[in-house]
Design an enzyme around this catalytic site. Structure first.
Site, short mmCIF file in Angstrom:
data_model
loop_
_atom_site.label_atom_id
_atom_site.label_comp_id
_atom_site.label_asym_id
_atom_site.label_seq_id
_atom_site.Cartn_x
_atom_site.Cartn_y
_atom_site.Cartn_z
N ALA A 72 0.86 -1.18 0.00
CA ALA A 72 0.00 0.00 0.00
C ALA A 72 0.90 1.24 0.00
O ALA A 72 2.08 1.15 0.35
CB ALA A 72 -0.88 -0.01 1.24
N GLN A 74 1.16 3.62 1.99
CA GLN A 74 1.77 3.84 3.31
C GLN A 74 2.36 2.54 3.87
O GLN A 74 2.31 2.29 5.09
CB GLN A 74 0.74 4.43 4.27
CG GLN A 74 0.51 5.92 4.11
CD GLN A 74 1.75 6.76 4.41
OE1 GLN A 74 2.61 6.38 5.20
NE2 GLN A 74 1.87 7.90 3.75
N SER A 75 2.92 1.72 3.01
CA SER A 75 3.47 0.43 3.45
C SER A 75 4.73 0.61 4.30
O SER A 75 5.71 1.25 3.87
CB SER A 75 3.80 -0.41 2.21
OG SER A 75 4.69 -1.46 2.53
N ASN A 76 4.72 0.00 5.47
CA ASN A 76 5.92 -0.01 6.32
C ASN A 76 6.98 -0.93 5.71
O ASN A 76 8.18 -0.65 5.79
CB ASN A 76 5.56 -0.54 7.72
CG ASN A 76 4.56 0.36 8.40
OD1 ASN A 76 4.87 1.50 8.71
ND2 ASN A 76 3.35 -0.13 8.63
N CYS A 78 7.53 -1.52 2.57
CA CYS A 78 8.23 -0.84 1.46
C CYS A 78 9.24 0.16 2.01
O CYS A 78 10.37 0.25 1.53
CB CYS A 78 7.21 -0.15 0.55
SG CYS A 78 6.29 -1.33 -0.47
#
Ligand SMILES: Cc1ncc(COP(=O)(O)O)c(C=O)c1O
Length: 336
Positions: A72, A74-76, A78
């Site tokens: 997503a 706001q992926s942590n 990534c």
């Protein structure tokens, strides 16, 4: 015991062990312990640092020159992959949901800062199938261009990634021994399933050595894990096999997922999650987020209220991170 993990390539990315903090009494009288995996260090911390140690270890061992992953906006995961690439000198490509915002915030801002290339797909953040297809397409393009990518599925939830949480289980049990604490349960947030599978793999190996083991309770915050995808028992067994153990030491009955705390969908805040964020902030100064750890902690508090654990029991919550997302729009609960 930790030496059983020694044969697997590992990149040292995380600050370990993370602290285990004694917390206050939960509703119903059980004692809370907070395992601070939000403090793993890498790119502002979180659970993915542990998985990335083994994923990046494998990438480097294979001679990869770039990392590709997906999530997503706001992926942590990534954001931490971007930080890992920066530490290891690997180019990082992130396949992300939605469209590029005018002003990047939270995890996106950090991924930018770490130098990752962001590829926005326009897709919904809960449409993981579409995102995975886009990741594979990008990995193929990069391969054809000679960038030698190591491609990591959503959340890094492969057996290689899950090894990080088998290691974490042992680390946590050793800390509990040092505190003379025998926890009744370990509770954590689950979305792509690798943290859960890794913990169960570590638990099965620890039990094989003759130790009593706590229940591991995963609080599902995505539709897939709540419907049994991926199959956690199979992923945990593949992880045990990769470590060099026998698959049959894991029982399907070891897998416990509580699906009651996701609310409407992945990424959609809930009242219980917001209340849990406030509880944690005001009882321990802990910072949880609305997508993952807030909902997971709501599951812990809800189960405590329902009497799952007796007064005086010790219950560990693994704080898997997510902190940077609170600095994105809608990242903190409204009101007091
Ligand atoms: C903060 C946070 N907590 C929990 C999880 C869930 O971990 P897993 O994907 O291994 O189930 C994630 C995954 O992205 C996360 O970012």
């Amino acid at each position: 015991m930790p030496s059983v993990f020694g044969h697997l390539p590992r990149a040292r990315l995380a600050t370990l062990p993370t602290p285990l903090e004694r917390g206050s009494e939960l509703p119903g009288g059980a004692r809370l312990w907070m395992k601070r995996d939000d403090l793993t260090g890498l790119g502002m911390g979180g659970n993915k640092a542990r998985k990335l140690e083994f994923l990046c270890g494998a990438a480097v061992a294979q001679g990869a020159r770039s990392l590709v992953t997906v999530g997503a906006a706001q992926s942590n995961h990534c954001r931490m992959t971007a930080a890992a690439g920066a530490m290891l000198g690997l180019e990082v490509h992130l396949v992300l949901s939605g469209d590029a915002p005018a002003v990047p915030t939270g995890n996106l801002l950090l991924s930018n800062l770490f130098g990752a290339q962001q590829h926005f797909t326009g897709s919904e953040e809960s449409h993981w199938g579409e995102l995975e297809i886009a990741r594979e397409a990008l990995a193929n393009e990069l391969r054809a261009a000679g960038a030698e990518p190591y491609s990591i599925p959503i959340g890094g939830s492969t057996p290689v990634g899950a090894v990080g949480y088998a290691v974490a289980f042992v680390e946590l049990m050793q800390q509990c021994q040092a505190f003379d604490v025998t926890p009744a349960a370990i509770v954590h947030t689950s979305s792509s399933g690798g943290t859960h599978a890794g913990l169960l793999a570590g638990r099965a190996l620890w039990r094989l050595e003759g130790h009593d083991v706590p229940e591991v309770l995963a609080i599902g915050v995505a539709k897939g894990v709540n419907m049994g995808m991926p199959n956690i028992a199979d992923l945990a067994r593949d992880t045990i096999e990769l470590i060099g153990g026998d698959r049959s030491i894991l029982d399907r009955g070891d897998v416990r997922v509580d699906p009651n705390w996701m609310g409407h969908d992945y990424g959609v805040p809930t009242r219980a999650g917001d209340a849990a964020i406030r509880w944690a902030a005001r009882h321990g100064g802990w910072v949880l987020d609305r997508v993952y750890s807030g909902k997971g902690f709501a599951g812990l508090v809800g189960n405590a209220e329902a009497g799952r654990w007796a007064a005086g029991n010790d219950v560990v919550f693994i704080h898997t991170g997510g902190t940077p997302a609170i600095f994105a729009a809608g990242g903190v609960p409204p009101g007091r």
